[in-house]
Motif scaffolding. Structure first.
Motif, PDB file in Angstrom:
ATOM      1  N   ILE A 176       0.853  -1.204   0.000  1.00  0.00           N
ATOM      2  CA  ILE A 176       0.000   0.000   0.000  1.00  0.00           C
ATOM      3  C   ILE A 176       0.885   1.250   0.000  1.00  0.00           C
ATOM      4  CG2 ILE A 176      -1.750   1.313   1.281  1.00  0.00           C
ATOM      5  CD1 ILE A 176      -2.750  -1.439   2.393  1.00  0.00           C
ATOM      6  N   ALA A 177       1.921   1.229   0.843  1.00  0.00           N
ATOM      7  CA  ALA A 177       2.832   2.378   0.948  1.00  0.00           C
ATOM      8  C   ALA A 177       3.457   2.706  -0.408  1.00  0.00           C
ATOM      9  CB  ALA A 177       3.917   2.080   1.982  1.00  0.00           C
ATOM     10  N   ASP A 178       3.864   1.664  -1.126  1.00  0.00           N
ATOM     11  CA  ASP A 178       4.485   1.869  -2.445  1.00  0.00           C
ATOM     12  C   ASP A 178       3.498   2.468  -3.448  1.00  0.00           C
ATOM     13  OD1 ASP A 178       6.758   0.795  -1.389  1.00  0.00           O
ATOM     14  OD2 ASP A 178       6.487  -1.197  -2.264  1.00  0.00           O
ATOM     15  N   THR A 179       2.218   2.131  -3.298  1.00  0.00           N
ATOM     16  CA  THR A 179       1.200   2.608  -4.243  1.00  0.00           C
ATOM     17  C   THR A 179       0.801   4.057  -3.957  1.00  0.00           C
ATOM     18  OG1 THR A 179       0.352   0.361  -4.370  1.00  0.00           O
ATOM     19  CG2 THR A 179      -1.087   2.081  -5.226  1.00  0.00           C
ATOM     20  N   VAL A 180       0.644   4.387  -2.675  1.00  0.00           N
ATOM     21  CA  VAL A 180       0.145   5.743  -2.349  1.00  0.00           C
ATOM     22  C   VAL A 180       1.280   6.703  -1.957  1.00  0.00           C
ATOM     23  CG1 VAL A 180      -2.181   4.973  -1.728  1.00  0.00           C
ATOM     24  CG2 VAL A 180      -0.435   5.073   0.045  1.00  0.00           C
ATOM     25  N   TYR A 181       2.508   6.255  -2.143  1.00  0.00           N
ATOM     26  CA  TYR A 181       3.695   7.103  -1.877  1.00  0.00           C
ATOM     27  C   TYR A 181       3.731   7.638  -0.443  1.00  0.00           C
ATOM     28  CZ  TYR A 181       3.538   6.879  -6.947  1.00  0.00           C
ATOM     29  OH  TYR A 181       3.466   6.422  -8.230  1.00  0.00           O
ATOM     30  N   LEU A 182       3.541   6.722   0.483  1.00  0.00           N
ATOM     31  CA  LEU A 182       3.674   7.061   1.898  1.00  0.00           C
ATOM     32  C   LEU A 182       4.622   6.050   2.513  1.00  0.00           C
ATOM     33  CD1 LEU A 182      -0.093   7.510   2.902  1.00  0.00           C
ATOM     34  CD2 LEU A 182       1.574   9.340   2.684  1.00  0.00           C
ATOM     35  N   SER A 183       5.098   6.363   3.728  1.00  0.00           N
ATOM     36  CA  SER A 183       5.941   5.367   4.390  1.00  0.00           C
ATOM     37  C   SER A 183       5.047   4.253   4.936  1.00  0.00           C
ATOM     38  CB  SER A 183       6.703   6.007   5.559  1.00  0.00           C
ATOM     39  OG  SER A 183       5.800   6.291   6.612  1.00  0.00           O
TER      40      SER A 183
END
Length: 222
Positions: A176-183
């Motif tokens: 999920i982090a990789d998709t929404v550009y969050l840690s």
């Protein structure tokens, strides 16, 4: 909490009944006030013990959990009922919810989850087992079962919607982090906030919420 939560449990397997009774009795704030091995006996015991919460097996002799739930709630509309089920009884779980049960648990649920379910329904919330399959979630959403609390309009941001969709499709926090550009850590924080915001306790509850509000479609779920 003003007093112990008084609980009656019903199951026709004595060993399971003994184990569940012992486990609940050891939980702080819970008191087992009656035990039954069939639905007719359950009605009798509920009449005498006036519990707050009933945990009942669905398949029982004399009177099954569905019929006894209907009868109990006609007489005691404020009673909170939790269905206890085997993993392959999805149609019966839906029938129990339509009969008025406020939640359901698989019989192999962890004791912490059982305690959480009892507390949740006692407080007037619905409880969906953490191991709810996507098939069962779809059946519940399509059924006549309507959650007691009319859902207030919950405003969700585009990002929250995306995260909900990915959680329901069982993506990891890292994916999920990789998709929404969050840690990854921020995503974990978002997940906790989302569960609080939509008032669900676990993945099962979130899938039902997401299907109901058309955030995901059944064919996207695993």
């Amino acid at each position: 909490m003003h007093h112990n939560i008084d609980i009656v449990i019903a199951d026709d397997h004595e060993i399971f009944l003994d184990g569940l009774s012992l486990m609940l009795s050891r939980q702080h704030g819970f008191k087992v006030v009656g035990r039954a091995s069939n639905g007719a006996q359950l009605l009798d015991i509920v009449n005498k013990a006036k519990p707050d919460v009933v945990l009942t097996d669905i398949k029982m002799p004399v009177l099954d959990g569905i019929a006894s739930t209907r009868q109990m709630l006609q007489t005691w509309p404020d009673l909170k009922v939790i269905a206890l089920s085997m993993f392959d009884e999805e149609n019966l779980i839906v029938e129990m919810l339509e009969a008025g049960a406020k939640g359901y648990l698989l019989k192999n649920a962890h004791k912490n989850e059982i305690a959480e379910a009892v507390t949740s329904v006692y407080e007037g919330k619905n409880y969906y087992c953490a191991k709810t399959s996507s098939a069962l979630a779809g059946m519940i959403v399509r059924s006549k079962f309507k959650s007691t609390t009319s859902d207030p309009i919950i405003e969700l941001s585009e990002r929250e919607r995306t995260i909900i969709q990915m959680i329901c499709c069982q993506r990891t926090a890292q994916e999920i982090a990789d998709t929404v550009y969050l840690s990854k850590r921020t995503v974990e924080g978002c997940r906790i906030k989302i569960f609080e915001k939509v008032k669900v306790k676990n993945l099962g509850g979130l899938i039902i919420f997401a299907l109901k509000h058309k955030l995901v479609h059944e064919n996207e779920l695993i």
